[in-house]
Design a protein around this motif. Sequence first.
Motif, PDB file in Angstrom:
ATOM      1  N   ARG A  12       0.833  -1.205   0.000  1.00 53.79           N
ATOM      2  CA  ARG A  12       0.000   0.000   0.000  1.00 53.79           C
ATOM      3  C   ARG A  12       0.869   1.258   0.000  1.00 53.79           C
ATOM      4  N   HIS A  13       0.358   2.320  -0.627  1.00 53.49           N
ATOM      5  CA  HIS A  13       1.072   3.590  -0.568  1.00 53.49           C
ATOM      6  C   HIS A  13       0.688   4.327   0.728  1.00 53.49           C
ATOM      7  N   PRO A  14       1.505   5.276   1.172  1.00 54.29           N
ATOM      8  CA  PRO A  14       1.260   5.959   2.445  1.00 54.29           C
ATOM      9  C   PRO A  14       0.632   7.339   2.303  1.00 54.29           C
ATOM     10  N   TRP A  15       0.077   7.685   1.146  1.00 49.79           N
ATOM     11  CA  TRP A  15      -0.283   9.078   0.871  1.00 49.79           C
ATOM     12  C   TRP A  15      -1.682   9.458   1.311  1.00 49.79           C
ATOM     13  N   ARG A  16      -1.761  10.710   1.798  1.00 50.10           N
ATOM     14  CA  ARG A  16      -3.040  11.359   2.092  1.00 50.10           C
ATOM     15  C   ARG A  16      -3.242  12.515   1.118  1.00 50.10           C
ATOM     16  N   PRO A  17      -4.458  12.705   0.627  1.00 50.25           N
ATOM     17  CA  PRO A  17      -4.711  13.869  -0.226  1.00 50.25           C
ATOM     18  C   PRO A  17      -4.629  15.152   0.590  1.00 50.25           C
ATOM     19  N   ALA A  18      -4.321  16.254  -0.096  1.00 49.29           N
ATOM     20  CA  ALA A  18      -4.183  17.550   0.578  1.00 49.29           C
ATOM     21  C   ALA A  18      -5.467  17.907   1.321  1.00 49.29           C
ATOM     22  N   HIS A  19      -5.314  18.433   2.537  1.00 46.99           N
ATOM     23  CA  HIS A  19      -6.503  18.778   3.324  1.00 46.99           C
ATOM     24  C   HIS A  19      -6.138  19.745   4.446  1.00 46.99           C
ATOM     25  N   LEU A  20      -7.161  20.385   4.945  1.00 45.00           N
ATOM     26  CA  LEU A  20      -7.078  21.278   6.094  1.00 45.00           C
ATOM     27  C   LEU A  20      -7.975  20.693   7.179  1.00 45.00           C
ATOM     28  N   HIS A  21      -7.426  20.536   8.386  1.00 42.49           N
ATOM     29  CA  HIS A  21      -8.192  19.998   9.510  1.00 42.49           C
ATOM     30  C   HIS A  21      -9.021  21.099  10.174  1.00 42.49           C
ATOM     31  N   PHE A  22     -10.250  20.753  10.552  1.00 41.56           N
ATOM     32  CA  PHE A  22     -11.086  21.645  11.358  1.00 41.56           C
ATOM     33  C   PHE A  22     -11.715  20.845  12.490  1.00 41.56           C
ATOM     34  N   MET A  23     -11.688  21.426  13.688  1.00 42.52           N
ATOM     35  CA  MET A  23     -12.450  20.893  14.817  1.00 42.52           C
ATOM     36  C   MET A  23     -13.251  22.061  15.380  1.00 42.52           C
ATOM     37  N   ILE A  24     -14.571  21.931  15.363  1.00 44.21           N
ATOM     38  CA  ILE A  24     -15.445  23.052  15.708  1.00 44.21           C
ATOM     39  C   ILE A  24     -16.326  22.663  16.883  1.00 44.21           C
ATOM     40  N   ARG A  25     -16.362  23.532  17.888  1.00 45.46           N
ATOM     41  CA  ARG A  25     -17.203  23.318  19.068  1.00 45.46           C
ATOM     42  C   ARG A  25     -18.030  24.567  19.340  1.00 45.46           C
ATOM     43  N   ALA A  26     -19.278  24.368  19.684  1.00 46.48           N
ATOM     44  CA  ALA A  26     -20.147  25.494  20.024  1.00 46.48           C
ATOM     45  C   ALA A  26     -21.249  24.996  20.945  1.00 46.48           C
ATOM     46  N   ASP A  27     -21.615  25.816  21.926  1.00 47.98           N
ATOM     47  CA  ASP A  27     -22.677  25.448  22.863  1.00 47.98           C
ATOM     48  C   ASP A  27     -23.978  25.192  22.109  1.00 47.98           C
ATOM     49  N   GLY A  28     -24.629  24.081  22.455  1.00 47.62           N
ATOM     50  CA  GLY A  28     -25.910  23.755  21.856  1.00 47.62           C
ATOM     51  C   GLY A  28     -25.813  22.948  20.573  1.00 47.62           C
ATOM     52  N   TYR A  29     -24.581  22.641  20.143  1.00 50.11           N
ATOM     53  CA  TYR A  29     -24.390  21.910  18.893  1.00 50.11           C
ATOM     54  C   TYR A  29     -23.427  20.738  19.105  1.00 50.11           C
ATOM     55  N   GLN A  30     -23.542  19.739  18.249  1.00 54.98           N
ATOM     56  CA  GLN A  30     -22.611  18.626  18.313  1.00 54.98           C
ATOM     57  C   GLN A  30     -21.227  19.085  17.832  1.00 54.98           C
ATOM     58  N   PRO A  31     -20.171  18.684  18.507  1.00 59.90           N
ATOM     59  CA  PRO A  31     -18.829  19.021  18.017  1.00 59.90           C
ATOM     60  C   PRO A  31     -18.574  18.339  16.674  1.00 59.90           C
ATOM     61  N   LEU A  32     -17.748  18.967  15.876  1.00 61.61           N
ATOM     62  CA  LEU A  32     -17.445  18.454  14.539  1.00 61.61           C
ATOM     63  C   LEU A  32     -15.936  18.368  14.347  1.00 61.61           C
ATOM     64  N   THR A  33     -15.452  17.202  13.951  1.00 55.44           N
ATOM     65  CA  THR A  33     -14.055  17.028  13.562  1.00 55.44           C
ATOM     66  C   THR A  33     -14.048  16.583  12.108  1.00 55.44           C
ATOM     67  N   THR A  34     -13.411  17.366  11.258  1.00 55.62           N
ATOM     68  CA  THR A  34     -13.501  17.081   9.836  1.00 55.62           C
ATOM     69  C   THR A  34     -12.284  17.612   9.093  1.00 55.62           C
ATOM     70  N   HIS A  35     -12.224  17.352   7.787  1.00 55.98           N
ATOM     71  CA  HIS A  35     -11.216  17.912   6.888  1.00 55.98           C
ATOM     72  C   HIS A  35     -11.942  18.634   5.761  1.00 55.98           C
ATOM     73  N   ILE A  36     -11.230  19.523   5.110  1.00 58.17           N
ATOM     74  CA  ILE A  36     -11.644  20.025   3.802  1.00 58.17           C
ATOM     75  C   ILE A  36     -10.521  19.669   2.825  1.00 58.17           C
ATOM     76  N   PHE A  37     -10.841  18.755   1.916  1.00 65.41           N
ATOM     77  CA  PHE A  37      -9.862  18.259   0.955  1.00 65.41           C
ATOM     78  C   PHE A  37      -9.777  19.190  -0.248  1.00 65.41           C
ATOM     79  N   ARG A  38      -8.662  19.113  -0.935  1.00 61.69           N
ATOM     80  CA  ARG A  38      -8.430  19.948  -2.106  1.00 61.69           C
ATOM     81  C   ARG A  38      -8.861  19.209  -3.374  1.00 61.69           C
ATOM     82  N   ASP A  39      -9.801  19.797  -4.088  1.00 61.00           N
ATOM     83  CA  ASP A  39     -10.324  19.176  -5.302  1.00 61.00           C
ATOM     84  C   ASP A  39      -9.195  18.949  -6.315  1.00 61.00           C
ATOM     85  N   GLY A  40      -9.260  17.826  -7.029  1.00 65.86           N
ATOM     86  CA  GLY A  40      -8.272  17.513  -8.043  1.00 65.86           C
ATOM     87  C   GLY A  40      -7.054  16.766  -7.532  1.00 65.86           C
TER      88      GLY A  40
END
Length: 287
Positions: A209-237
């Motif tokens: 297997r190759h070890p590569w991850r596509p380009a991305h920016l990590h986000f972890m968002i927390r706010a009162d009254g909402y579920q926390p979110l841990t996600t990435h935004i990947f770069r198209d292409g």
Amino acid sequence: MRNIDEHTITDAVLQSIAGTKDARLRQVMTSLVTHLHDFVREVKLTEAEWKAGIDFLTATGQKCSDTRQEFILLSDTLGVSMLTIALNHAKPAGATEATVFGPFHTIDAPHVEQGADIAHGAPGLPMFVHAVVRGPDGEAVADAEVDVWQADDDGLYDVQRPELGDARRARAVLRTDAHGAVRFRSIVPTAYPIPVDGPVGAMLAATGRHPWRPAHLHFMIRADGYQPLTTHIFRDGDAYLDSDVVFGVRSSLVGDYVEHAPGSAPDGSVVDTTFFTLDQAFTLARA
């Protein structure tokens, strides 16, 4: 428990834990023992192979540190991280999907003001990010905590660079404004290989297997009254969107990183190199 053999040992172990008072622990341990024993019987595991497995897990633990979690990396590359996320973080329609946490988050990222340059000298082309956090009814989520981090143009996170010591770069924590927005300057993410100098890298090589991850920016968002979110935004292409080594890509998380010629940037500055912008909306589910 006398006369134990390969056919009776599973029941003997299950009987030994049948009195576990915690019902959930009893369920998990019963299933774990059952499946583990079935696996050993199915592949007819040899003693040498079991010893190699123990050595592998020992080395995985020894590779862990305050800034690197090899067990998370192992979980990611076996698809277990994404499986547990899919089971536990199903989102209602319209909510931003979650993905893997990754092994390089830190709890000491600097807290910065709107418009800050979070790259702090990390190599890479400039990028200007405008992100908006909304609730399920489209309402702006003010004062949400937005934790963001990324690798640099060399494919390294700050914690992978011993020359930086405890200095942090290409990561920060911001708070959304009254309109639910955060704005910051960083660098364009690029594809990078996960660390292969440990047991996880050896496993990938052994299985082709190759070890590569596509380009991305990590986000972890927390706010009162909402579920926390841990996600990435990947770069198209990106060439690795369909073969992410940690199986973390979801179509809804592919963002539009727009390339611009040198000139005026969104923050009013003049940039003398090619730069990028990313406008991204996040929708949180209610707690």
